[in-house]
Design a protein around this motif. Structure first.
Motif, short mmCIF file in Angstrom:
data_model
loop_
_atom_site.label_atom_id
_atom_site.label_comp_id
_atom_site.label_asym_id
_atom_site.label_seq_id
_atom_site.Cartn_x
_atom_site.Cartn_y
_atom_site.Cartn_z
N HIS A 171 0.67 -1.17 -0.17
CA HIS A 171 -0.02 0.04 0.08
C HIS A 171 0.83 1.17 0.11
CE1 HIS A 171 -3.49 -2.37 0.92
NE2 HIS A 171 -2.74 -3.14 1.65
N ASP A 172 0.22 2.40 -0.44
CA ASP A 172 0.92 3.58 -0.19
C ASP A 172 1.23 4.20 0.88
OD1 ASP A 172 1.16 3.66 -3.18
OD2 ASP A 172 -0.69 4.38 -3.62
N HIS A 173 0.43 3.76 1.90
CA HIS A 173 0.63 4.31 3.26
C HIS A 173 0.88 3.06 4.31
CE1 HIS A 173 -3.34 2.78 2.75
NE2 HIS A 173 -3.78 2.54 3.98
N ASP A 174 1.67 3.59 5.34
CA ASP A 174 2.25 2.77 6.40
C ASP A 174 1.16 2.48 7.73
OD1 ASP A 174 4.52 2.36 4.91
OD2 ASP A 174 5.51 4.16 5.75
N HIS A 175 1.30 1.19 8.02
CA HIS A 175 0.48 0.76 9.07
C HIS A 175 1.38 0.19 10.38
CE1 HIS A 175 -2.97 2.67 7.68
NE2 HIS A 175 -2.83 1.99 6.51
N ASP A 176 1.41 0.06 11.35
CA ASP A 176 2.04 -0.75 12.51
C ASP A 176 1.33 -2.16 12.44
OD1 ASP A 176 3.72 -1.50 14.32
OD2 ASP A 176 2.73 -0.55 15.81
N HIS A 177 1.91 -3.07 11.65
CA HIS A 177 1.64 -4.23 11.32
C HIS A 177 2.30 -5.27 10.52
CE1 HIS A 177 0.07 -4.50 7.25
NE2 HIS A 177 -0.05 -3.30 7.27
N ASP A 178 2.27 -6.47 10.51
CA ASP A 178 3.08 -7.48 9.97
C ASP A 178 2.36 -8.24 8.65
OD1 ASP A 178 3.93 -7.85 12.96
OD2 ASP A 178 5.58 -6.99 11.63
N GLY A 179 1.16 -8.04 8.43
CA GLY A 179 0.29 -8.75 7.65
C GLY A 179 -1.05 -8.69 7.54
N ALA A 207 -5.83 8.69 -3.32
CA ALA A 207 -5.06 7.32 -3.73
C ALA A 207 -4.25 6.83 -2.92
CB ALA A 207 -4.35 8.03 -4.98
N ASP A 208 -3.80 7.44 -1.75
CA ASP A 208 -2.93 6.95 -0.79
C ASP A 208 -3.81 6.52 0.41
OD1 ASP A 208 -0.59 7.70 -2.27
OD2 ASP A 208 -0.52 9.62 -1.40
N GLU A 209 -4.82 7.12 0.95
CA GLU A 209 -5.37 6.75 2.27
C GLU A 209 -6.35 5.81 2.01
OE1 GLU A 209 -4.28 7.76 4.84
OE2 GLU A 209 -3.22 9.54 4.55
N GLY A 210 -7.21 5.65 0.73
CA GLY A 210 -8.37 4.69 0.72
C GLY A 210 -9.64 5.31 0.12
N THR A 211 -10.71 4.93 0.68
CA THR A 211 -12.09 5.35 0.49
C THR A 211 -12.92 5.13 1.74
OG1 THR A 211 -11.83 4.89 -2.29
CG2 THR A 211 -13.99 5.01 -1.07
#
Length: 401
Positions: free
Chosen positions: A195-203, A371-375
């Motif tokens: 994805h174009d944005h980062d989140h604190d997760h592994d999958g 485009a980066d964050e979603g809908t």
């Protein structure tokens, strides 16, 4: 409560256009035929004939059964070996009618040819489509019942998402939930390469010991809808801004926007419509602001609904409130819902000064995309009444499942 149809609009159209009859031929699943025949109990090809002083149903089943299902008109057997178009032409001849016959544009071509070959002039009319825009109290009751089932389906989606846990994509932990954060490069931040944005997760999220996908979520929603006695219709789930389709099977990751679009219909064909957006372990920010914009837009449009409101006024409320939060408001939409998941009035195709009448049932639909964050998308089913706008059912709009 009876779904009895008022044939007066059709008969007014006959008088106004100096026509001898209105005819439609189709199968039970055809929305126009279903509206006219008011039944989901008859199979095969049916025909409805409306004249200046009566209405007739040509049904392939025994007249007694058809009469019980269709109390509004005289019922005649269609004739198993006789083409329905020929049977209709014969009925018109038996009634001593001649001249112009009005039909919907959706009448089968062969039926129109039978009428023309028998000497009738065939002309199209939108009178039934226009009549369908205004739902009776009985029709609204059926849509409210279906909308209640849609809420149950959405509740099941929310439960599954609430039970899901962040997954671990490492070789040792693939497919299992975990409660710790993982640092990808020693900086204390994790990276999402899909994805174009980062989140604190592994999958992807894990639910019932397997990655949670749009397909699995859709199956849970459809099972809940079926348990409520409605047909799931078209259930679409869009993940992280990707288009929601009935075949989507994208994995769902923490922080992803999950747009759930439900459009079930009851056994008599009337539809509901409910769209909600969820985010598991979201970080607020853009998604929270987008959700507030969409929610405010729906409330503003609902609050302005009344008989005589113009198309432009409805769309302006949807667009202006979204724009007030700094987003592009052009994605707002409103459209009729009834025997089809989208039917007239389609506000985007009408003139801004066209007016909406009491009895109109609409889906108010507000969307914010990046485009980066979603809908983030929300849609509710509402009716225009003499006392203003009324929601047909209610489900929370929170992003958190």
């Amino acid at each position: 409560m009876s779904l009895s149809i008022d044939f007066e609009p059709v008969q007014r159209e006959l008088r106004a256009r100096d026509a001898c009859a209105f005819v439609h031929v189709g199968r039970e699943s055809d929305p126009t035929l279903r509206y006219l025949a008011r039944t989901a109990q008859l199979d095969g090809e049916l025909a409805v004939v409306v004249t200046a002083d009566q209405a007739l149903l040509l049904a392939p089943e025994a007249p007694d059964a058809a009469t019980e299902a269709y109390p509004d008109a005289q019922v005649l057997p269609a004739g198993e070996a006789i083409p329905t178009g020929t049977r209709v032409a014969t009925v018109l001849d038996d009634l001593g009618l001649s001249g112009t016959v009005l039909t919907p544009q959706t009448i089968p071509h062969d039926a129109a040819l039978y009428l023309e070959n028998d000497g009738f002039e065939v002309a199209s009319t939108a009178v039934v489509e226009t009549a369908r825009e205004r739902k009776t109290d009985a029709e609204q009751l059926r849509q409210t019942t279906v909308q209640s089932a849609a809420c149950a389906g959405m509740r099941r989606v929310s439960e599954v998402l609430a039970e899901a846990e962040p997954g671990d994509l490492t070789e040792e932990g693939h497919g299992h939930g975990h409660s710790h954060s993982h640092s990808g490069d020693g900086t204390g931040e994790s990276h999402d390469h899909d994805h174009d944005h980062d989140h604190d997760h592994d999958g992807p999220l894990v639910w019932n010991d397997a990655p949670l996908t749009a397909l699995r979520l859709r199956r849970e929603a459809n099972a809940a809808l079926a348990a409520e006695g409605v047909h799931p219709g078209t259930t679409a789930i869009g993940v992280a801004g990707r288009t929601a389709t009935p075949r989507s099977d994208d994995p769902i990751e923490p922080g992803d926007t999950v747009v759930v679009d439900l459009a079930p219909h009851g056994p008599d064909g009337y539809h509901g419509r409910l769209v909600r957006t969820f985010v598991v372990d979201g970080d607020g920010g853009w998604t929270r602001r987008a959700q507030l914009a969409a929610e405010t837009a729906l409330d503003a449009a609902l609050g302005e609904l009344e008989p005589g409101i113009t198309v432009g006024e409805v769309l302006l409320e949807l667009e202006a409130e979204v724009a007030a939060y700094g987003f592009d408001g052009d994605d707002g939409a409103a459209y009729g819902v009834g025997l089809e998941r989208r039917e007239a009035p389609l506000l985007g195709e009408l003139d801004d000064d066209d007016e909406l009448d009491s009895g109109t049932v609409l889906a108010l639909d507000a969307t914010v995309s990046d485009a980066d964050e979603g809908t983030v998308r929300l849609a509710d089913l509402v009716a225009i009444t003499e006392d203003g706008g009324r929601a047909l059912g209610a489900f929370p709009r929170s992003l958190a499942p």
